[in-house]
Design a protein around this motif. Structure first.
Motif, PDB file in Angstrom:
ATOM      1  N   ALA A   3       0.836  -1.202   0.000  1.00  0.00           N
ATOM      2  CA  ALA A   3       0.000   0.000   0.000  1.00  0.00           C
ATOM      3  C   ALA A   3       0.869   1.248   0.000  1.00  0.00           C
ATOM      4  O   ALA A   3       1.863   1.329   0.712  1.00  0.00           O
ATOM      5  CB  ALA A   3      -0.912  -0.003   1.223  1.00  0.00           C
ATOM      6  N   ARG A 119      -7.150  -1.940   5.535  1.00  0.00           N
ATOM      7  CA  ARG A 119      -7.313  -2.730   4.311  1.00  0.00           C
ATOM      8  C   ARG A 119      -8.583  -3.572   4.381  1.00  0.00           C
ATOM      9  O   ARG A 119      -9.230  -3.684   5.413  1.00  0.00           O
ATOM     10  CB  ARG A 119      -6.096  -3.646   4.116  1.00  0.00           C
ATOM     11  N   ASP A 120      -8.903  -4.175   3.246  1.00  0.00           N
ATOM     12  CA  ASP A 120     -10.045  -5.092   3.122  1.00  0.00           C
ATOM     13  C   ASP A 120     -11.350  -4.457   3.605  1.00  0.00           C
ATOM     14  O   ASP A 120     -12.067  -5.004   4.442  1.00  0.00           O
ATOM     15  CB  ASP A 120      -9.771  -6.388   3.885  1.00  0.00           C
ATOM     16  N   GLY A 140      -8.841   1.552  -0.776  1.00  0.00           N
ATOM     17  CA  GLY A 140      -7.692   1.069  -0.027  1.00  0.00           C
ATOM     18  C   GLY A 140      -6.905   0.026  -0.798  1.00  0.00           C
ATOM     19  O   GLY A 140      -7.192  -0.257  -1.974  1.00  0.00           O
ATOM     20  N   PRO A 141      -5.895  -0.563  -0.153  1.00  0.00           N
ATOM     21  CA  PRO A 141      -5.514  -0.302   1.248  1.00  0.00           C
ATOM     22  C   PRO A 141      -4.842   1.054   1.407  1.00  0.00           C
ATOM     23  O   PRO A 141      -4.242   1.574   0.480  1.00  0.00           O
ATOM     24  CB  PRO A 141      -4.545  -1.448   1.557  1.00  0.00           C
TER      25      PRO A 141
END
Length: 351
Positions: A3, A119-120, A140-141
């Motif tokens: 990221a 994230r996610d 994101g992440p």
């Protein structure tokens, strides 16, 4: 982590409450929003009516617990290290739906010290979450520098008092209208008191108000006296001049006055209305509802629901009909996070 670095900040925001055209009520909520790369993260999640866990009206102990969770100083409330980023503005139940994400520390990247990674992202209504079906695949992440992240959230913990000032002082001659307005404001979560002026009110009490609303017949001498009382108390309070004795319209005016979010971080930034059309300026994709309120010669109120659609960022013109703008008419535009009010005038003037 792969990221890229993103900037992290916080800013005041609100979920706009109000008395809707169909008579329903929508609760007002003040909260702290997450600013990622200079823009509210909420705006990147399409048209979502939600608030962050950092709401102003929750008990201090719970507010602190939410901050410490985001700092990873407390356990995640959901499975697999998932944290609530935005939730239902009416309740805290996961069954209503919430935006969640995994928050974790990461020390790789060569910046020194620990970073924080979100994230996610996913829309979650139960556990476990199905990332393939309900994940926000384009969000994101985000990787935040640890010092910047901790400083922003730590400031919330260091504040000795979180004054939301969600109270309004109502000053007017028509007691029946003021009583109805106060009841409507209290129903949506905004405190309201009625007074003839602010003389003799202790400074500590004046500091709890975020706005003062004047009726149209209040003399200028009384207005000056009220302003002087707030100035003496050291309060930068918003002043509202009531446009008409129409409760939903007055509530919308007060909602706008209480909005503490920065102008550049609002979804709805411009509204002007003429007898032929209303002009709207939108900064991010969102649902916009436009309603006109018309007061006829017999002081009867006529409500017209003109428009209710999702608009893309930019400037938009919505046609109005003579039926909805004849006489003394006013336009109210609202999104989930903001509300604007404009009188219908021959020429359009964007506030």
């Amino acid at each position: 982590m792969s990221a890229e670095y993103a900037t992290f900040g916080l800013a005041p925001a609100m979920r706009a409450g109000g008395v809707l055209a169909n008579g329903d009520y929508q609760v007002h909520r003040d909260f702290v929003d997450f600013i990622v790369n200079g823009r509210p993260l909420l705006f990147q999640l399409s048209d979502l009516d939600a608030v962050s866990p950092l709401a102003a009206d929750i008990p201090p102990a719970i507010f602190t617990a939410h901050v410490r969770r985001l700092l990873l100083e407390a356990r995640a409330p959901l499975r697999d290290g998932r944290y609530v980023i935005y939730g239902c503005p009416e309740c805290e139940g996961l069954e209503c739906g919430a935006v969640t994400a995994v928050i974790e520390r990461s020390s790789d990247g060569g910046e020194g010290g620990e970073d924080f990674v979100w994230r996610d992202f996913a829309w979650q209504t139960a556990e476990p979450v199905d990332l393939e079906l309900n994940g926000y695949h384009g969000i994101g992440p985000f990787r935040f520098r640890g010092a910047e992240y901790r400083a922003a959230l730590g400031q919330l913990l260091s504040e000795s008092e979180r004054q939301t000032r969600r109270r309004v002082l109502l000053i007017g001659a028509r007691v029946a209208v003021l009583a109805k307005l106060a009841a409507a404001l209290r129903t949506i979560g905004i405190g309201a008191e009625i007074a003839a002026d602010a003389a003799g009110v202790p400074a500590d009490e004046l500091r709890t108000y975020g706005a003062v609303a004047f009726g149209p017949t209040i003399p200028e001498a009384t207005r000056r006296s009220v302003r002087s009382a707030f100035e003496a108390a050291g309060v930068d309070v918003a002043h509202v001049d009531g446009l008409a004795p129409v409760i939903p319209l007055l509530v919308a005016q007060i909602e706008y006055a209480l909005d503490r979010s920065p102008q550049e971080q609002r979804r709805l930034t411009g509204l002007a209305a003429s007898p032929a059309s209303a002009e709207l300026t939108v900064t991010s994709t969102c649902r916009v509802q436009l309603t006109t309120y018309r007061v006829d010669r017999l002081s009867r109120t006529h409500v017209h629901e003109v428009f209710d659609e999702v608009l893309a960022p930019g400037h938009h013109r919505v046609p109005l009909t003579p039926k909805s703008t004849k006489g003394n008419a006013y336009a109210v535009a609202r999104t989930s996070t903001s509300v604007l009010v404009a009188p219908v005038r021959p020429s359009t003037i964007t506030p």
